[in-house]
Motif scaffolding. Structure first.
Motif, mmCIF file in Angstrom:
data_model
loop_
_atom_site.group_PDB
_atom_site.id
_atom_site.type_symbol
_atom_site.label_atom_id
_atom_site.label_comp_id
_atom_site.label_asym_id
_atom_site.label_seq_id
_atom_site.Cartn_x
_atom_site.Cartn_y
_atom_site.Cartn_z
ATOM 1 N N LEU A 139 0.810 -1.213 0.000
ATOM 2 C CA LEU A 139 0.000 0.000 0.000
ATOM 3 C C LEU A 139 0.841 1.260 0.000
ATOM 4 C CD1 LEU A 139 -2.744 -1.072 2.568
ATOM 5 C CD2 LEU A 139 -3.038 -0.766 0.098
ATOM 6 N N ALA A 160 -4.920 -6.108 4.435
ATOM 7 C CA ALA A 160 -3.708 -5.352 4.745
ATOM 8 C C ALA A 160 -3.101 -5.798 6.065
ATOM 9 C CB ALA A 160 -4.019 -3.861 4.794
ATOM 10 N N TYR A 165 2.273 -3.032 5.622
ATOM 11 C CA TYR A 165 1.418 -2.396 4.607
ATOM 12 C C TYR A 165 1.199 -3.289 3.388
ATOM 13 C CZ TYR A 165 2.942 1.726 7.274
ATOM 14 O OH TYR A 165 3.252 2.612 8.268
ATOM 15 N N GLU A 166 1.455 -4.595 3.514
ATOM 16 C CA GLU A 166 1.261 -5.498 2.383
ATOM 17 C C GLU A 166 -0.134 -6.093 2.386
ATOM 18 O OE1 GLU A 166 4.490 -8.088 0.871
ATOM 19 O OE2 GLU A 166 5.507 -7.565 2.733
ATOM 20 N N LEU A 167 -0.681 -6.271 1.188
ATOM 21 C CA LEU A 167 -1.959 -6.943 1.001
ATOM 22 C C LEU A 167 -1.704 -8.423 0.777
ATOM 23 C CD1 LEU A 167 -3.580 -4.338 -1.413
ATOM 24 C CD2 LEU A 167 -4.107 -4.649 1.012
#
Length: 268
Positions: A139, A160, A165-167
């Motif tokens: 993100l 998230a 901040y990774e999906l």
């Protein structure tokens, strides 16, 4: 030392040691015990640690330093790594980025290169056409690139993770299974000559593995502190990696073993 620098150092020490004692930590940082107590109290309020009598403990069994506090670690090395890694990207290529501080630096370098490239070619081509396509599950990288018209941005869906901040999850995997990448630039937590490329979280490892599988070339960007280390979740073996970009402090033995596995190693 600023408050942010103290907090970075405190969290790094906590990640390494698992616990902190006020008096010892104050001596290490060269500040008063009262300052350390205030810092630990504020970090505890943010649920970054567990306050104890006379010190602090790492939050949870498996401690992971959040991305916003890792940005200053090995900063100059990561910027040099980014400058070298971005040179491996060809004009007009589709680039995949997973999350992390080093991949964030590479994405920034790519954005600068794309901006310069569009200025140089705008007289001959459509100035609104994107110079690169970027696919990411991060993100923070998406937030920085979304305002760059010279980059076509594709963001995976997913859930998230606040630390990085990774999906992650099936939605992220679903998007990656529908795209083809020219190059995947992967940030990792560990790189072992026997076990391969690793990270701390299994859900992030699965998404990073998909980035590698969908790419023609895989570039791992990792400062020297990651080489020869192991982490919980395996992303892929060394056979899937084409290039490793690291800093000049990378141990010679670790570099040699990577090269013996057929990987190009760039030290900057």
């Amino acid at each position: 030392m600023s408050k942010r620098e103290r907090w970075n150092t405190l969290l790094e020490l906590l990640a390494d040691e698992g616990r902190l004692e006020v008096e010892e930590t104050a001596a290490v940082l060269g500040v008063s015990s009262a300052t350390i107590r205030r810092d630990l109290d504020e970090l505890a309020e943010q649920q970054m640690l567990v306050r104890t009598r006379g010190g602090a403990l790492a939050q949870g069994v498996s401690y992971e330093l959040p991305l916003r506090y890792k940005s200053s670690r090995h900063a100059s090395e990561k910027q040099r790594i980014a400058a070298a890694a971005v040179e491996l990207v060809g004009d007009g290529e589709v680039v995949g980025f997973n999350g992390g501080t080093t991949t964030t630096e590479v994405a920034r370098a790519l954005a600068l290169r794309a901006g310069k490239g569009r200025q140089e070619t705008s007289a001959l081509t459509d100035a609104t056409a994107p110079v690169f396509t970027v696919v990411t599950n991060a993100l923070n990288i998406a937030g920085e690139l979304a305002v760059r018209p010279q980059i076509k941005l594709v963001i995976t869906g997913g859930v998230a993770r606040p630390q990085t901040y990774e999906l992650v999850g099936p939605l992220a995997a679903g998007v990656l299974k529908e795209v083809v990448l020219d190059i995947a630039v992967l940030g990792v937590d560990a790189l072992d000559p026997q076990l391969g490329v690793m990270t701390r979280q299994e859900d992030e490892a699965g998404i990073s593995r998909l980035f590698a599988e969908r790419a023609q070339r895989v570039v791992v960007v990792a400062d020297s502190s990651k080489l020869g280390k192991r982490a919980f979740a395996r992303i892929c073996g060394l056979e899937a990696v084409d290039t490793v970009v690291t800093d000049a402090a990378a141990p010679a033995e670790a570099v040699a073993r990577l090269q013996d596995a057929g990987i190009t190693v760039i030290r900057v």
